[in-house]
Scaffold this active site. Structure first.
Site, short mmCIF file in Angstrom:
data_model
loop_
_atom_site.label_atom_id
_atom_site.label_comp_id
_atom_site.label_asym_id
_atom_site.label_seq_id
_atom_site.Cartn_x
_atom_site.Cartn_y
_atom_site.Cartn_z
N ARG A 1 46.19 48.14 48.53
CA ARG A 1 45.44 47.92 47.28
C ARG A 1 46.37 47.82 46.08
NH1 ARG A 1 41.37 50.88 43.67
NH2 ARG A 1 39.73 49.34 43.46
N ILE B 1 39.03 44.81 40.14
CA ILE B 1 39.02 45.05 41.58
C ILE B 1 37.98 46.15 41.80
CG2 ILE B 1 40.97 46.67 41.43
CD1 ILE B 1 41.84 45.71 44.21
N SER B 2 37.10 45.93 42.74
CA SER B 2 35.95 46.83 42.92
C SER B 2 36.35 48.22 43.40
CB SER B 2 34.97 46.22 43.92
OG SER B 2 34.46 45.00 43.44
N GLN B 3 35.45 49.15 43.15
CA GLN B 3 35.61 50.53 43.60
C GLN B 3 35.67 50.55 45.12
OE1 GLN B 3 32.23 52.90 42.53
NE2 GLN B 3 33.01 54.73 43.52
#
Length: 84
Positions: free
Chosen positions: A35, A61-63
């Protein structure tokens, strides 16, 4: 943040996600994806926070929990690729 710190942060995140996510394939995929490669350098220390983080062009960027949950709900059979 050095590689060891990032590895420890990723381990903590996966442990946290295991409380809700049961599909081991989803968890394994999250473990494989670096990530920190997708966030700006100044945010790399926060790469494994369970939070959305800003990236370029006003996007984020998503959780990780949301990504894991959406992927788990797909009930994939294997071999599929998922782009969130």
């Amino acid at each position: 943040m050095d590689t060891m710190d990032l590895r420890a942060a990723k381990t903590r995140l996966i442990r946290h996600l295991r409380q809700e996510i049961r599909d081991e394939r989803v968890l394994a995929a999250l473990e494989r994806v670096p990530r920190e490669s997708f966030v700006p350098p100044e945010l790399r220390p926060r790469a494994y926070d369970d939070a959305a983080l800003p990236i370029k062009q006003g996007q984020s960027i998503s959780q990780p929990f949301i990504v894991a949950l959406m992927t788990e709900v797909l009930e994939l059979h294997g071999g599929e690729r998922v782009l969130e």
